[in-house]
Design an enzyme around this catalytic site. Structure first.
Site, short mmCIF file in Angstrom:
data_model
loop_
_atom_site.label_atom_id
_atom_site.label_comp_id
_atom_site.label_asym_id
_atom_site.label_seq_id
_atom_site.Cartn_x
_atom_site.Cartn_y
_atom_site.Cartn_z
N SER A 181 0.81 -1.21 0.00
CA SER A 181 0.00 0.00 0.00
C SER A 181 0.85 1.27 0.00
CB SER A 181 -0.96 -0.04 1.20
OG SER A 181 -1.99 0.92 1.08
N ASP A 238 9.97 5.73 -10.06
CA ASP A 238 9.53 6.48 -11.24
C ASP A 238 10.36 7.75 -11.44
OD1 ASP A 238 7.64 4.61 -11.87
OD2 ASP A 238 5.93 5.98 -11.77
N LYS A 286 -0.79 -4.28 -3.36
CA LYS A 286 -2.06 -3.65 -2.96
C LYS A 286 -2.10 -2.24 -3.53
CE LYS A 286 -4.76 -2.05 1.00
NZ LYS A 286 -4.71 -0.63 0.60
#
Length: 731
Positions: free
Chosen positions: A478, A489, A503
């Site tokens: 999460s 990224d 998740k």
């Protein structure tokens, strides 16, 4: 394997709750009758939960409460009662068959009759099974010279066709419990006494489960059918959840544990009233509780742990009186009465922690100093932040303070250790990422209607602009995946370890008391999936997780643990990327780091031992059974003991840090509630000091990256363009 491990998916596990308890019970409630007020509350709560989850304005993926859903609720509720299929038989389940089609309508109408009827038979069967198990202890069934096995993994097994088949299952389970204690050196009389008490406690604990527990499980059979991360919390469970997120409670500052019929102090929290009084030691037993200076004392022997905790906790500044039998005294000794003033306790053990590792360079140069921040959760005191309490708990604020310390100490790099971090606050994930990037999008959030919003770090500047790595494993989930994925990224740091849980959904707490305009805490809360999140690059972490740049051996397969194991999990997908800075691109650096990593771990004894243990563990788990042959089990036990001894001797010879648990028995055959509380707590603390080859190797990988970029300007320019502000690794 212990019986309690086999039963971990059943409602029994709720009765064998961990310290501080998890389930609610109204004082004076009976298992045979329920007051009209409570019945009305359940009906209202059930209707509220149905209304919430069937409405696309709230639920990300609402599902119609049709025949298929009704059957799924029925199946999930059965699993919550007897997930290991050790109490109910196929004929019992057949009796429930008429409820399969009724469960959905019953929930919609607030009719708890089917759920309570199933619960009542379950309790009856538990008592019968326990009596059978206790009877087996008196029989001559403990010869372990054959080739019998105890097949403990019952998740996919069929229901036992009759009592005779259950009798056989329990016989093998009891024999395994006996053999474990025998291998640990216990004598027959001692084994018989220990197991008889253990099984009797199962009956006691299940007898203490009540309709409130059954109701919560019933509603969670429905919420779990919606998606894996939607849950119903009754009022007490909701309070405990919020407490865990805020890292604080109001009470005496002690971790409690149930041991037989008594609540015992397991650990004293530093700085709390119990510690400040200097009148408590681990192992002390609480037998009575009184409110204020003159309230009546209540005998709490035999109570559920959560009921005792409820009496001990209270508003800061109020007083509580405890009757305590010291750890060294017999239970029927005259208790000592101690008066404490409750206070707000910060649960520091669960907060972010820092340390510095020195990694040798092997080149006659000073070692690289790598700062490590261990973050167990993305915690936040929601109420404290809402009321603008300047001292509210926040993972981001705590990490920022630790990074300031690292800057002062001039460390060469930072590793964020997010192993076993199951997530928490989305806000904290965004703000924590902002400590390492200079403004920009962190996560995209897509709501049920398809609208996509972007959560961004809007604060200029960074708390740490130097070399960064993020250490993850399969239990990182999460918010951990948001942070690790965003760092990846942006090219802001290296991601190391195992692929994460997967998740990729967002939950929000909805207070059910807001609709009936109720001023109390009567109906509980729903942790509701409201959106799916995507990384700045457009990829979801859902199902697939975050894949590390440098990979360690897999400890648990994706088919065994993670989002991909849920039958109703959302699939992986992606959306359009949002513009974000690319601070670096490690593609050209990764082959060099992999080569250095492989060469180093080939010589790293701790890392090799860990890899061997993982392989052995996975092979053992694949079997899904244990042998009941004593010679075979004893040979394996001796092999493990010899292995631990040999490793400890090699640590001494090589000058490595010693394992503080190397001399501990690999299996004492006992459950936590059967061990000496003080010794067990000390053993748990010692485990935190065991060698951690994965963390050290992660720091070494980051040190490699720093050294390579420092020594090669052309490589540094390719990996980390000088135009970027944060992320200037080459100094």
């Amino acid at each position: 394997m212990k019986l309690s491990q086999v039963l971990s998916t059943s409602l029994i596990a709720l009765a064998l709750a961990a310290p501080l308890g998890l389930m609610a019970r109204a004082a004076g409630d009976s298992n045979n009758a329920i007051g009209e007020a409570a019945r009305v509350d359940h009906a209202t709560t059930s209707k509220l939960v149905y209304g919430l989850l069937s409405d696309s304005r709230y639920a990300y993926r609402p599902r119609a409460l049709d025949a298929a859903m009704s059957a799924e609720i029925f199946k999930r509720y059965l699993e919550s009662l007897d997930g290991a299929k050790l109490f109910l038989t196929a004929p019992d389940v057949a009796k429930f068959a008429p409820y399969r089609a009724r469960m959905g309508e019953a929930l919609k109408q607030g009719d708890t009759g089917p759920a309570f009827a199933m619960f009542a038979l379950y309790q009856q069967r538990v008592n019968q099974r326990v009596e059978h198990a206790r009877g087996l202890l008196k029989q001559d069934i403990f010869d372990f010279s054959g080739n019998d096995r105890w097949h403990y993994d019952r998740e996919d097994a069929a229901w036992a066709k009759d009592q005779a088949e259950l009798d056989h299952l329990w016989k093998q389970s009891v024999r395994n419990d006996w053999l474990r204690l025998k291998l640990a050196g216990k004598k027959p009389d001692e084994i018989r006494k220990t197991l008889d008490k253990r099984y009797a406690n199962i009956s006691k604990n299940v007898a203490q489960l009540n309709r409130e527990d059954a109701f919560q499980s019933f509603l969670n059979a429905y919420t779990g059918a919606i998606d894996p991360h939607t849950d119903y919390f009754n009022p007490r469970s909701a309070a405990l959840f919020n407490q865990s997120m805020s890292l604080s409670l109001e009470g005496i500052g002690a971790q409690l544990q149930k041991q037989d019929d008594v609540v015992v102090i397991r650990e004293i929290i530093a700085g709390g009233p119990a510690a400040m009084s200097e009148k408590f030691t681990p192992g002390d037993r609480i037998v009575g509780v009184g409110q204020g200076r003159s309230g009546p004392m209540e005998d709490v022997v035999g109570w559920r742990i959560d009921d005792v905790v409820e009496k001990i906790k209270g508003k800061a500044g109020t007083q509580v009186r405890l009757d305590v039998v010291p750890a060294e005294a017999v239970l029927d000794s005259t208790p000592v009465r101690i008066t404490l003033t409750r206070a707000k306790i910060r649960l520091e053990e669960q907060a972010a922690k820092a340390k510095v590792l020195t990694i040798p360079t092997g080149e006659g140069q000073p070692g690289k100093r790598i700062g490590v921040i261990e973050l167990p959760a993305f915690y936040q005191d929601f109420e404290g932040r809402r009321t603008r309490n300047g001292d509210y708990a926040s993972a981001t604020r705590d990490v920022a303070r630790l990074l300031q310390r690292f800057r002062t100490d001039k460390v060469d790099g930072v590793v964020m250790d997010l192993r076993n971090n199951g997530g928490g606050s989305l806000t904290e994930a965004v703000e924590l990422t902002g400590l390492f990037i200079d403004k920009g999008p962190v996560v995209q959030v897509r709501e049920s209607g398809g609208r996509v919003s972007v959560e961004s770090d809007r604060s200029e500047g960074v708390a740490w602009d130097g070399p960064l790595a993020v250490l993850i494993n399969r239990s990182s989930a999460s918010a951990s995946e948001i942070f690790a994925g965003a760092i990846q990224d942006y090219g802001r740091g290296l991601v190391i370890g195992e692929t994460t849980f997967g998740k990729g959904t967002v939950q929000n707490l909805v207070d059910l008391d807001r609709w009936p305009a109720n001023e109390g805490t009567q109906y509980g809360q729903v942790k509701l999936t409201i959106a799916q999140f995507f990384l700045p690059g457009g990829s979801s972490t859902q199902n697939k997780g975050v894949v590390p740049d440098i990979r360690f051996p897999v400890t648990v397969d994706a088919s065994e643990y993670g989002e991909s194991t849920y039958d109703n999990a959302l699939p992986w997908t992606r959306i359009a990327a949002v513009p974000h800075v690319q601070y670096g691109n490690f593609a050209t650096l990764l082959p060099k780091l992999d080569a250095l990593h492989d060469a180093r771990v080939a010589k790293d004894r701790e890392f090799q031992w860990w890899s061997q243990d993982v392989a052995e563990f996975r092979a053992e788990q694949e079997k899904k059974y244990v042998s009941l042959n004593e010679a075979e089990r004893r040979a394996e036990r001796d092999r493990q003991a010899a292995k631990r001894k040999q490793r400890q001797e090699e640590r001494k010879r090589l000058g490595l840090a010693l394992d503080p648990l190397a001399e501990e028995s690999i299996d004492d055959g006992l459950q936590s509630s059967e061990r000496n509380v003080a010794q067990d707590a000390a053993r748990e603390k010692a485990a935190e000091k065991r060698p951690d080859p994965l963390l050290r190797e992660s720091a070494a990988i980051l040190a490699d990256a720093v050294r390579l970029l420092d020594g090669n300007r052309q490589l540094a320019a390719a990996v980390l363009p000088e135009s970027t502000a944060p992320g200037r690794w080459a100094r």
